[in-house]
Write a protein that holds these residues in place. Structure first.
Motif, PDB file in Angstrom:
ATOM      1  N   ILE A 134      -3.980  -1.388   1.743  1.00  0.00           N
ATOM      2  CA  ILE A 134      -3.727  -1.519   0.288  1.00  0.00           C
ATOM      3  C   ILE A 134      -2.495  -1.154  -0.478  1.00  0.00           C
ATOM      4  CG2 ILE A 134      -5.144  -1.248  -1.969  1.00  0.00           C
ATOM      5  CD1 ILE A 134      -7.697  -1.464  -0.359  1.00  0.00           C
ATOM      6  N   ALA A 135      -2.136   0.173  -0.099  1.00  0.00           N
ATOM      7  CA  ALA A 135      -1.111   0.804  -0.675  1.00  0.00           C
ATOM      8  C   ALA A 135       0.134   0.225  -0.275  1.00  0.00           C
ATOM      9  CB  ALA A 135      -0.973   2.152  -0.020  1.00  0.00           C
ATOM     10  N   PHE A 136       0.485  -0.291   0.907  1.00  0.00           N
ATOM     11  CA  PHE A 136       1.423  -1.088   1.419  1.00  0.00           C
ATOM     12  C   PHE A 136       1.436  -2.389   0.522  1.00  0.00           C
ATOM     13  CE2 PHE A 136       1.713   1.551   5.266  1.00  0.00           C
ATOM     14  CZ  PHE A 136       3.079   2.076   5.035  1.00  0.00           C
ATOM     15  N   THR A 137       0.502  -3.074   0.660  1.00  0.00           N
ATOM     16  CA  THR A 137       0.292  -4.316  -0.352  1.00  0.00           C
ATOM     17  C   THR A 137       0.904  -4.313  -1.743  1.00  0.00           C
ATOM     18  OG1 THR A 137      -1.409  -5.300   1.155  1.00  0.00           O
ATOM     19  CG2 THR A 137      -1.139  -6.326  -0.908  1.00  0.00           C
ATOM     20  N   ILE A 138       0.353  -3.108  -2.332  1.00  0.00           N
ATOM     21  CA  ILE A 138       0.630  -3.121  -3.791  1.00  0.00           C
ATOM     22  C   ILE A 138       2.171  -2.609  -3.863  1.00  0.00           C
ATOM     23  CG2 ILE A 138       0.256  -1.489  -5.857  1.00  0.00           C
ATOM     24  CD1 ILE A 138      -2.652  -1.236  -4.721  1.00  0.00           C
ATOM     25  N   ASN A 139       2.607  -1.768  -3.291  1.00  0.00           N
ATOM     26  CA  ASN A 139       3.960  -1.237  -3.278  1.00  0.00           C
ATOM     27  C   ASN A 139       4.940  -2.384  -3.036  1.00  0.00           C
ATOM     28  OD1 ASN A 139       4.373   1.841  -3.947  1.00  0.00           O
ATOM     29  ND2 ASN A 139       2.474   1.599  -2.633  1.00  0.00           N
ATOM     30  N   PHE A 140       4.888  -3.153  -1.909  1.00  0.00           N
ATOM     31  CA  PHE A 140       5.493  -4.071  -1.475  1.00  0.00           C
ATOM     32  C   PHE A 140       5.477  -5.317  -2.633  1.00  0.00           C
ATOM     33  CE2 PHE A 140       6.418  -1.816   2.177  1.00  0.00           C
ATOM     34  CZ  PHE A 140       7.749  -2.167   2.671  1.00  0.00           C
ATOM     35  N   GLY A 141       4.561  -5.425  -3.289  1.00  0.00           N
ATOM     36  CA  GLY A 141       4.160  -6.522  -4.177  1.00  0.00           C
ATOM     37  C   GLY A 141       4.974  -6.367  -5.457  1.00  0.00           C
ATOM     38  N   VAL A 142       5.259  -5.032  -5.900  1.00  0.00           N
ATOM     39  CA  VAL A 142       6.280  -4.876  -7.200  1.00  0.00           C
ATOM     40  C   VAL A 142       7.528  -5.546  -6.991  1.00  0.00           C
ATOM     41  CG1 VAL A 142       7.247  -2.805  -8.450  1.00  0.00           C
ATOM     42  CG2 VAL A 142       4.807  -2.697  -7.397  1.00  0.00           C
ATOM     43  N   ALA A 143       8.004  -5.316  -6.198  1.00  0.00           N
ATOM     44  CA  ALA A 143       9.672  -5.990  -5.743  1.00  0.00           C
ATOM     45  C   ALA A 143       9.586  -7.411  -6.222  1.00  0.00           C
ATOM     46  CB  ALA A 143      10.359  -5.612  -4.563  1.00  0.00           C
ATOM     47  N   PRO A 144       8.883  -8.166  -5.484  1.00  0.00           N
ATOM     48  CA  PRO A 144       8.851  -9.671  -5.719  1.00  0.00           C
ATOM     49  C   PRO A 144       8.504 -10.024  -7.123  1.00  0.00           C
ATOM     50  CG  PRO A 144       7.150  -9.106  -4.226  1.00  0.00           C
ATOM     51  CD  PRO A 144       8.058  -7.878  -4.417  1.00  0.00           C
ATOM     52  N   LEU A 145       7.617  -9.330  -7.797  1.00  0.00           N
ATOM     53  CA  LEU A 145       7.376  -9.650  -9.109  1.00  0.00           C
ATOM     54  C   LEU A 145       8.356  -9.275 -10.074  1.00  0.00           C
ATOM     55  CD1 LEU A 145       4.825 -10.513 -10.950  1.00  0.00           C
ATOM     56  CD2 LEU A 145       4.419  -8.221 -11.054  1.00  0.00           C
ATOM     57  N   LEU A 146       9.176  -8.179  -9.761  1.00  0.00           N
ATOM     58  CA  LEU A 146      10.346  -7.832 -10.479  1.00  0.00           C
ATOM     59  C   LEU A 146      11.479  -8.926 -10.589  1.00  0.00           C
ATOM     60  CD1 LEU A 146      10.454  -4.135  -9.998  1.00  0.00           C
ATOM     61  CD2 LEU A 146       9.612  -5.298 -12.230  1.00  0.00           C
ATOM     62  N   PHE A 147      11.703  -9.209  -9.104  1.00  0.00           N
ATOM     63  CA  PHE A 147      12.699 -10.424  -8.940  1.00  0.00           C
ATOM     64  C   PHE A 147      12.374 -11.639  -9.808  1.00  0.00           C
ATOM     65  CE2 PHE A 147      13.960  -7.629  -5.373  1.00  0.00           C
ATOM     66  CZ  PHE A 147      15.342  -7.312  -5.910  1.00  0.00           C
ATOM     67  N   LEU A 148      10.971 -12.140  -9.727  1.00  0.00           N
ATOM     68  CA  LEU A 148      10.378 -13.083 -10.404  1.00  0.00           C
ATOM     69  C   LEU A 148      10.674 -13.068 -11.879  1.00  0.00           C
ATOM     70  CD1 LEU A 148       8.792 -15.857 -10.059  1.00  0.00           C
ATOM     71  CD2 LEU A 148       6.871 -14.403 -10.510  1.00  0.00           C
ATOM     72  N   GLN A 149      10.582 -11.773 -12.199  1.00  0.00           N
ATOM     73  CA  GLN A 149      10.657 -11.626 -13.898  1.00  0.00           C
ATOM     74  C   GLN A 149      12.124 -11.548 -14.049  1.00  0.00           C
ATOM     75  OE1 GLN A 149       8.969  -7.977 -14.283  1.00  0.00           O
ATOM     76  NE2 GLN A 149       6.735  -8.884 -14.756  1.00  0.00           N
ATOM     77  N   VAL A 150      12.859 -11.413 -13.210  1.00  0.00           N
ATOM     78  CA  VAL A 150      14.419 -11.485 -13.499  1.00  0.00           C
ATOM     79  C   VAL A 150      14.812 -12.897 -13.538  1.00  0.00           C
ATOM     80  CG1 VAL A 150      16.755 -11.134 -12.518  1.00  0.00           C
ATOM     81  CG2 VAL A 150      14.832  -9.315 -12.575  1.00  0.00           C
ATOM     82  N   LEU A 151      14.476 -13.810 -12.640  1.00  0.00           N
ATOM     83  CA  LEU A 151      14.778 -15.293 -12.570  1.00  0.00           C
ATOM     84  C   LEU A 151      13.978 -16.165 -13.507  1.00  0.00           C
ATOM     85  CD1 LEU A 151      15.536 -15.617  -8.895  1.00  0.00           C
ATOM     86  CD2 LEU A 151      17.260 -15.340 -10.767  1.00  0.00           C
ATOM     87  N   TYR A 152      12.686 -15.821 -13.626  1.00  0.00           N
ATOM     88  CA  TYR A 152      11.806 -16.796 -14.386  1.00  0.00           C
ATOM     89  C   TYR A 152      11.159 -15.903 -15.420  1.00  0.00           C
ATOM     90  CZ  TYR A 152      12.871 -19.853 -10.425  1.00  0.00           C
ATOM     91  OH  TYR A 152      13.412 -20.651  -9.229  1.00  0.00           O
ATOM     92  N   GLY A 153      11.672 -15.036 -15.906  1.00  0.00           N
ATOM     93  CA  GLY A 153      11.021 -14.115 -17.042  1.00  0.00           C
ATOM     94  C   GLY A 153      10.520 -14.833 -18.159  1.00  0.00           C
ATOM     95  N   GLN A 154      11.203 -15.704 -18.552  1.00  0.00           N
ATOM     96  CA  GLN A 154      10.892 -16.556 -19.821  1.00  0.00           C
ATOM     97  C   GLN A 154       9.567 -17.301 -19.645  1.00  0.00           C
ATOM     98  OE1 GLN A 154      13.445 -17.121 -17.748  1.00  0.00           O
ATOM     99  NE2 GLN A 154      14.482 -19.152 -18.265  1.00  0.00           N
TER     100      GLN A 154
END
Length: 353
Positions: free
Chosen positions: A72-92
């Protein structure tokens, strides 16, 4: 109302969009593998408890309980990065859809905390509370499935600006994308995939154990993988035909690259099925990683096709500022190295114990 009028203006980015795209795909693949291992292991453990009875001896469940908090810890921590990159490219897009379902989206944090506690209790009290094992792992799995459902809703809602007008009729932050025909097959596609990967991880785990029952559990893990993958074929077809016809046809000869990736993905599925039924653990693992790469590329192509009439990341205005990219690369490499070092220490400590 023209849906394009509801889409916010995109922010500038500090470097070429291709960098963010590459790291979005890379980190999402890592997160996807870890998420599948975590959820799939929990589902397998829950099913085995139900079959055997909550307090019955279950070496596989005991082994899963020891590793579940780490997963669970690894899943959550490795889930932050793709969510941030998604927000950069598709934030709107993702920001708007998140606001429309804000009550559910913000509840994910609290649900994660309860899920984490449940997994820890399942681990630490496994032997002391044998009659309660099934309830704690069951709660953990149920909460993980709820989070996955919320994510599926958000990821589909962000692709449909034409549905955003529904916000004017429901401003409470409780809007879900339940009318989308792709929602359920997309959701099941992730859930069933996690069962397959959880079974494969079970086989890999018992590969390293010196136990008279190791071969039996390896075979069981491969069965979980094989039959879940067969179910994935049916769900994948359902998902494909639920797409809008113009998008579906892109993968059926309408566009060369999309069709090629689709065929490579199908070939990968056929290959890993052959390997899994032959109990070839490492060959199946290698084939799975390759297949997931193709599936993630297809997923991105679907997203691009949905949003093609509104936006493409290549349209973003670049205001050069390379320091954040360099800092991220350095921290990313150091972080990955630290993770592998910690896993090495944990593995050695486990062997000594």
């Amino acid at each position: 109302m023209d849906p394009s009028g509801l889409i916010p203006v995109a922010d500038t980015i500090p470097t070429h969009w291709g960098w963010f795209y590459f790291f979005l795909l890379l980190t999402f693949i890592l997160h996807l593998l870890l998420m599948n291992v975590m959820l799939g292991s929990g589902i397998i453990s829950l099913v085995k408890h139900i079959r055997k009875g909550g307090s019955a001896s279950c070496p596989v469940c005991k082994d899963i309980s020891l590793k579940l908090p780490y997963k669970i810890a690894f899943t959550i921590n490795f889930g932050v990065a793709p969510l941030l990159f998604l927000q950069v490219l598709y934030g709107q897009f993702i920001y708007v859809s998140s606001i429309m379902m804000a009550v559910y989206w913000l509840s994910v944090v609290g649900i994660l905390v309860i899920m984490y506690y449940s997994a820890y209790i399942y681990d630490f009290k496994y032997d002391q509370w044998p009659n309660l094992r099934i309830y704690f792992v069951g709660l953990m799995v149920a909460l993980a499935l709820i989070i996955a459902f919320f994510f599926s809703n958000n990821m589909t809602l962000m692709l449909s600006p034409e549905k955003w007008t529904g916000f004017f009729d429901n401003r409470s932050g409780t809007m879900l994308n339940l009318s989308d025909p792709t929602l359920i097959p997309r959701y099941l596609h992730f859930v069933v995939a996690s069962i397959a990967v959880g079974g494969l991880f079970m086989a890999i785990t018992w590969k390293f154990k010196q136990s008279p029952k190791a071969a039996e559990y390896i075979e069981e893990g491969m069965k979980w993988f094989s039959y879940a993958t067969l179910a994935q074929i049916v769900i994948g077809i359902w998902f494909l035909i639920s797409l809008p016809q113009d998008i579906m046809l892109l993968f059926m000869g309408g566009k060369a690259l999309n069709t090629a990736i689709f065929l490579l993905g199908l070939s990968g599925v056929a290959m890993i099925l052959v390997f899994s039924f032959k109990k070839m653990v490492w060959a199946t693992t290698a084939g799975l990683v390759m297949t997931i790469i193709f599936m993630v590329l297809m997923r991105d192509m679907v997203r691009s096709a949905y949003l093609g009439g509104y936006y493409h990341p290549s349209e973003r205005v670049v205001v050069p500022e390379y320091a954040p990219l360099f800092i991220f690369l350095v921290v990313f490499v150091i972080g990955i190295g630290a993770v592998f070092y910690m896993l090495k220490l944990a593995f050695e400590a486990g062997k000594e114990a």
